[in-house]
Design an enzyme around this catalytic site. Structure first.
Site, mmCIF file in Angstrom:
data_model
loop_
_atom_site.group_PDB
_atom_site.id
_atom_site.type_symbol
_atom_site.label_atom_id
_atom_site.label_comp_id
_atom_site.label_asym_id
_atom_site.label_seq_id
_atom_site.Cartn_x
_atom_site.Cartn_y
_atom_site.Cartn_z
ATOM 1 N N ARG B 140 0.779 -1.177 -0.156
ATOM 2 C CA ARG B 140 0.046 -0.146 -0.059
ATOM 3 C C ARG B 140 0.730 1.345 0.121
ATOM 4 N NH1 ARG B 140 -2.983 -2.861 4.024
ATOM 5 N NH2 ARG B 140 -4.561 -4.004 2.996
ATOM 6 N N LYS B 162 0.987 11.198 -11.382
ATOM 7 C CA LYS B 162 0.229 10.505 -11.955
ATOM 8 C C LYS B 162 1.102 9.039 -12.359
ATOM 9 C CE LYS B 162 -3.099 13.189 -14.575
ATOM 10 N NZ LYS B 162 -3.749 13.389 -15.920
ATOM 11 N N GLU B 204 6.295 18.669 -25.243
ATOM 12 C CA GLU B 204 5.816 19.096 -23.898
ATOM 13 C C GLU B 204 6.472 20.237 -23.552
ATOM 14 O OE1 GLU B 204 3.213 16.944 -22.873
ATOM 15 O OE2 GLU B 204 3.460 14.872 -23.501
ATOM 16 N N LYS B 245 4.545 23.060 -14.400
ATOM 17 C CA LYS B 245 3.631 21.666 -14.105
ATOM 18 C C LYS B 245 3.675 21.794 -12.595
ATOM 19 C CE LYS B 245 2.700 16.961 -14.840
ATOM 20 N NZ LYS B 245 2.845 15.676 -15.703
ATOM 21 N N GLU B 255 -6.625 16.373 -10.561
ATOM 22 C CA GLU B 255 -7.266 16.701 -11.571
ATOM 23 C C GLU B 255 -8.847 16.732 -11.572
ATOM 24 O OE1 GLU B 255 -5.670 15.089 -15.266
ATOM 25 O OE2 GLU B 255 -7.300 15.507 -16.426
ATOM 26 N N ARG B 259 -6.011 21.313 -13.718
ATOM 27 C CA ARG B 259 -4.836 20.404 -14.197
ATOM 28 C C ARG B 259 -5.086 19.923 -15.735
ATOM 29 N NH1 ARG B 259 -1.523 15.848 -10.692
ATOM 30 N NH2 ARG B 259 -0.283 15.219 -12.344
ATOM 31 N N ASN B 263 -3.543 18.805 -20.538
ATOM 32 C CA ASN B 263 -3.931 17.774 -21.535
ATOM 33 C C ASN B 263 -3.975 18.720 -22.851
ATOM 34 O OD1 ASN B 263 -3.921 15.721 -19.929
ATOM 35 N ND2 ASN B 263 -6.119 16.171 -19.260
ATOM 36 N N HIS B 266 -3.676 16.652 -26.130
ATOM 37 C CA HIS B 266 -3.691 15.254 -25.723
ATOM 38 C C HIS B 266 -4.953 14.505 -26.250
ATOM 39 C CE1 HIS B 266 -0.155 16.276 -23.666
ATOM 40 N NE2 HIS B 266 -0.015 14.914 -23.322
ATOM 41 N N HIS B 270 -3.887 11.497 -27.854
ATOM 42 C CA HIS B 270 -4.219 10.203 -27.602
ATOM 43 C C HIS B 270 -5.081 9.498 -28.588
ATOM 44 C CE1 HIS B 270 -3.661 11.195 -22.944
ATOM 45 N NE2 HIS B 270 -2.623 10.755 -23.551
ATOM 46 N N HIS B 285 4.605 9.286 -28.138
ATOM 47 C CA HIS B 285 3.664 10.254 -27.431
ATOM 48 C C HIS B 285 3.684 11.650 -27.795
ATOM 49 C CE1 HIS B 285 1.090 11.538 -24.195
ATOM 50 N NE2 HIS B 285 2.052 12.428 -23.668
HETATM 51 N N1 LIG Z 1 2.672 10.294 -15.492
HETATM 52 C C1 LIG Z 1 2.547 11.470 -16.492
HETATM 53 O O1 LIG Z 1 2.156 12.689 -15.953
HETATM 54 C C2 LIG Z 1 2.947 11.443 -17.933
HETATM 55 C C3 LIG Z 1 2.797 12.416 -18.618
HETATM 56 C C4 LIG Z 1 3.296 12.425 -19.962
HETATM 57 C C5 LIG Z 1 3.629 11.023 -20.301
HETATM 58 N N2 LIG Z 1 3.393 10.082 -19.624
HETATM 59 C C6 LIG Z 1 3.963 8.739 -20.255
HETATM 60 O O2 LIG Z 1 5.118 8.694 -20.615
HETATM 61 C C7 LIG Z 1 5.588 7.748 -21.504
HETATM 62 C C8 LIG Z 1 6.489 8.244 -22.649
HETATM 63 O O3 LIG Z 1 7.336 8.449 -21.741
HETATM 64 P P1 LIG Z 1 8.986 8.481 -22.750
HETATM 65 O O4 LIG Z 1 8.633 9.608 -24.174
HETATM 66 O O5 LIG Z 1 9.917 8.888 -21.742
HETATM 67 O O6 LIG Z 1 9.195 7.134 -23.278
HETATM 68 P P2 LIG Z 1 9.902 5.719 -22.860
HETATM 69 O O7 LIG Z 1 10.103 5.753 -21.230
HETATM 70 O O8 LIG Z 1 9.632 4.865 -23.644
HETATM 71 O O9 LIG Z 1 11.468 6.442 -23.141
HETATM 72 C C9 LIG Z 1 11.669 6.527 -24.731
HETATM 73 C C10 LIG Z 1 12.848 5.708 -25.298
HETATM 74 O O10 LIG Z 1 14.155 6.094 -24.965
HETATM 75 C C11 LIG Z 1 15.056 5.382 -24.266
HETATM 76 N N3 LIG Z 1 15.682 6.319 -23.170
HETATM 77 C C12 LIG Z 1 15.328 6.716 -22.186
HETATM 78 N N4 LIG Z 1 16.062 7.622 -21.472
HETATM 79 C C13 LIG Z 1 17.307 7.272 -22.406
HETATM 80 C C14 LIG Z 1 18.596 7.819 -22.253
HETATM 81 N N5 LIG Z 1 19.018 8.600 -21.350
HETATM 82 N N6 LIG Z 1 19.475 7.477 -23.289
HETATM 83 C C15 LIG Z 1 19.077 6.609 -24.252
HETATM 84 N N7 LIG Z 1 17.846 6.156 -24.237
HETATM 85 C C16 LIG Z 1 17.046 6.451 -23.451
HETATM 86 C C17 LIG Z 1 13.876 4.564 -23.656
HETATM 87 O O11 LIG Z 1 14.593 3.154 -23.211
HETATM 88 C C18 LIG Z 1 12.889 4.158 -24.695
HETATM 89 O O12 LIG Z 1 13.351 3.410 -25.766
HETATM 90 C C19 LIG Z 1 4.013 7.445 -21.911
HETATM 91 O O13 LIG Z 1 3.700 5.943 -21.611
HETATM 92 C C20 LIG Z 1 3.170 8.538 -21.441
HETATM 93 O O14 LIG Z 1 1.905 7.929 -21.243
HETATM 94 C C21 LIG Z 1 3.198 10.065 -18.171
HETATM 95 ZN ZN LIG Z 2 1.794 14.133 -22.636
#
Ligand SMILES: NC(=O)c1ccc[n+]([C@@H]2O[C@H](COP(=O)([O-])OP(=O)(O)OC[C@H]3O[C@@H](n4cnc5c(N)ncnc54)[C@H](O)[C@@H]3O)[C@@H](O)[C@H]2O)c1
Ligand SMILES: [Zn+2]
Ligand SMILES: NC(=O)c1ccc[n+]([C@@H]2O[C@H](COP(=O)([O-])OP(=O)(O)OC[C@H]3O[C@@H](n4cnc5c(N)ncnc54)[C@H](O)[C@@H]3O)[C@@H](O)[C@H]2O)c1
Ligand SMILES: [Zn+2]
Lengths: 391, 391
Positions: B140, B162, B204, B245, B255, B259, B263, B266, B270, B285
């Site tokens: 938990r 999130k 972003e 943010k 949210e 907040r 989006n 988005h 999405h 994304h």
């Molecule tokens: N929680 C939130 O508020 C929030 C907000 C926006 C997006 N997201 C989520 O984030 C995700 C996308 O994140 P992302 O774009 O970072 O994707 P990701 O985590 O898949 O990273 C992108 C790629 O880069 C590689 N990588 C990461 N850091 C690296 C580094 N320093 N050197 C070399 N390679 C590296 C990873 O292995 C991956 O292949 C989605 O699932 C999305 O839904 C969440």
């Molecule tokens: Zn986003």
């Protein structure tokens, strides 16, 4: 029913509305009411409509409860104008699993349940824990209403916001703190509960007396039969229990402090459940708690903390109410002292390998004992398991 | 770097400590710092030791990140005297699944991670979302530290709490609001990030300007190349984004209100991700968000809310920074207008079937538009998808 007023019940603002008792769980913007009374299930629709007018409702229940109460719940909701879907799960502890929580979440999404809609947990603690966890994580949280249908759920699991599932590594190791929007405890529905489940729930009722309300424990000794039979002693017991739990939860929502007192009997009890592989044919949770509470008092007596007469009195009352008080009463036994110790070491409440127990200086005088030396625990278990129920 | 101070950055108490920037996310007892600077990864061990002296640490990461940064993270933790286990997952969006979160939770339990221990999310948004969710539900809630390694994670996903996974019903539909204890953003680690991922994260960054900071958008138009190249424009962009943010999250943690402004882009984005089946070979994304923001401004212009010149300016800047701005730029296309509408209707942000958009009265003048008539959306999509990028 005696007139001994429970301090905790008073603190938690018990109100008596024409037979219905209402207890407020005070958690700032997460506060909610526990409503207790005979026949409240038929008011479910109205209650949900007041919480969330026009919302969609998903009932999560198990096959047993659906058979006896499902139609009434659906009728009440439908009459109040709500669209209702029912998700029915197999009964039993094994339902609190990754697989089932995944299925329930996907079913809620398929039913297009949104953040403002309502998930109703209609069942015992298994359904409450599972449905509450699903509600906590679908869309990062949809509102939910607990309709506890077992005594254990009415006096314990439906109150306080602990939700979750079991892991292969142990019970309740995956979950969330997530408060319901309302708890609706219809004490009449306990009439169809198997007597063994009634007894198991009763162990948690007696627990509140043992923790810090000696006068409530004395009331229990006099009135337990009425709780089983469904006289108004039942509502008093449920309300006093809920008030006691609500007061603890309000002080310590996420169990960083004295909420741990509620675990009286549970360090031993959980180990016994683990050793019987959560096989309810051999041991149900409340039976484990009954044995565990009896052990906690015997352990306290052995450590010179409480009078041996208090430990006897605890075991005598639990046994009178039909509960086991010694591991030897578990069909098939539970193995060796080492196995019990090992099972205790796996408990979630173990912090950095140190064992935490709830011990007592007397009836209604429990306290948290951190870092109990393993050798003391072993010595107690060796003596205790060599003995027998003794009641 | 220009000297235009960002209002949000100032509000969020940005402090400059010898090259390192610190932004406080103000959430009462859940408050935490975001530390931003080159080389901070080597300070991970010290930072974790200050948070939780003597705690055990589990690093959750993906294969790519483990290859380039795993050893350094482990060395820093080990030198600070922490016991470390590493859980390595396959890279990619498909990792945000029920199966993987189950595996990660069970691995954390097997590693005997307790409530006072620390889970480190070392990776992009996929790892941050998954590890944060696992940390939220194991026992938990165990504490966790975000070490975001993609630009997107540094400016967006690691901040705000999130967490979650995807469901067959849609992205991020299962999860929890769960705040980290610390975010450590080492901007130097972005040097190994594939350029396409850098661009996606940059979408972003530009978003914060478009929401409510026109002067920051203007700064972006001048300085985006420095963000990519790793001049100190990068730290400024990350810090300004985090401050923006953090300010929104502090106002509306779960949210229920504004907040939702985050989006921007988005709702469209999405839907495009869903239609390309989250196949990162076709769309990641941030690319979906870039297209979505360009569409949100074109939609706003069409509705007479903002000047067409503003929509052009948005598309021009995003395109200059190497991002797509129109669905036609997605390899393989995205299907018909009806398919896009249907994909939008499945969004988590849909409430009772009504579509919510973030629209704009100009650059830096975004607002939440609830209950957008479906016909308006359809008419816009028909016109927009018949056209092309136009930049
Ligand atoms: N929680 C939130 O508020 C929030 C907000 C926006 C997006 N997201 C989520 O984030 C995700 C996308 O994140 P992302 O774009 O970072 O994707 P990701 O985590 O898949 O990273 C992108 C790629 O880069 C590689 N990588 C990461 N850091 C690296 C580094 N320093 N050197 C070399 N390679 C590296 C990873 O292995 C991956 O292949 C989605 O699932 C999305 O839904 C969440
Ligand atoms: Zn986003
Ligand atoms: N969340 C908490 O704070 C908390 C506290 C204590 C226990 N628990 C959990 O609660 C669970 C045990 O709860 P339980 O004892 O209610 O078990 P349960 O939910 O399995 O119910 C016991 C049995 O009674 C049946 N049943 C329930 N209501 C009935 C009714 N009105 N008529 C006929 N049959 C009925 C059920 O189908 C089941 O077979 C355990 O998983 C335990 O971990 C949680
Ligand atoms: Zn219990």
């Amino acid at each position: 029913m005696t007139t001994a007023a429970s301090a905790a019940a008073a603190q938690a603002q018990t109100a008596d509305n024409g037979g219905e008792r209402v207890i407020r769980v005070a958690l700032a913007e997460r506060s909610y009411d526990i409503r207790i009374g005979r026949g409240l299930l038929d008011g479910l629709g109205g209650a949900v409509a007041r919480l969330a007018p026009g919302a969609n409702v998903a009932i999560i229940t198990d096959e047993n409860v659906n058979r006896v109460l499902g139609e009434r719940a659906r009728a009440s909701l439908t009459q109040a104008g709500q669209r209702v879907e029912t998700i029915v799960l197999p009964p039993g502890e094994a339902t609190k699993s990754w697989d089932h929580v995944g299925q329930v979440c996907e079913a809620l999404l398929a039913a297009k349940i949104e953040r403002g809609d309502i998930v109703v947990a209609l069942g015992g603690g298994v359904i409450g824990d599972l449905a509450g966890f699903a509600a906590a994580i679908v869309r990062r949280g949809v509102r939910f209403v607990q309709v506890p249908t077992s005594l254990l759920a009415q006096v314990d699991s439906s109150v306080g916001g602990k939700t979750g599932i079991n892991s292969p590594h142990g019970k309740n190791l995956i979950g969330a703190f997530y408060q319901p929007s309302l708890v609706l405890a219809d004490t009449a529905v306990l009439d169809t509960l198997p007597v063994r489940e009634l007894r198991a729930g009763y162990a948690e009722v007696a627990k509140y007396g043992l923790i810090d309300q000696p006068e409530f424990f004395a009331w229990c000794e006099q009135n337990w039969q009425g709780v089983y039979d469904g006289t108004d002693a039942r509502e008093y017991a449920v309300a006093t229990s809920c008030a006691a739990k609500a007061a603890v939860v309000a002080r310590d929502e996420t169990e960083t402090g004295d909420r741990a007192l509620l675990n009286l009997g549970h360090t031993f009890g959980h180990a016994l459940e683990r050793l019987t592989h959560y096989d309810s044919a051999r041991l149900v949770h409340g039976e484990g708690v009954a044995i565990g509470m009896a052990q906690a008092f015997r352990f306290s007596a052995r450590l010179g903390l409480c009078a041996p007469a208090d430990a006897d009195r605890v075991a005598r009352h639990l046994a009178a109410a039909g509960l086991p008080v010694h591991p030897a009463q578990i069909p098939g036994g539970v193995g060796t002292v080492d196995e019990v110790l090992e099972a205790m070491a796996q408990d979630k409440k173990v912090s950095r390998g140190a064992l935490t127990f709830i011990l007592a200086r007397g009836i209604g005088q429990s306290f948290i004992a951190k870092n109990m030396p393993r050798d003391d625990v072993r010595a107690f278990l060796e003596a205790d398991m060599a003995g027998g129920p003794g009641v």
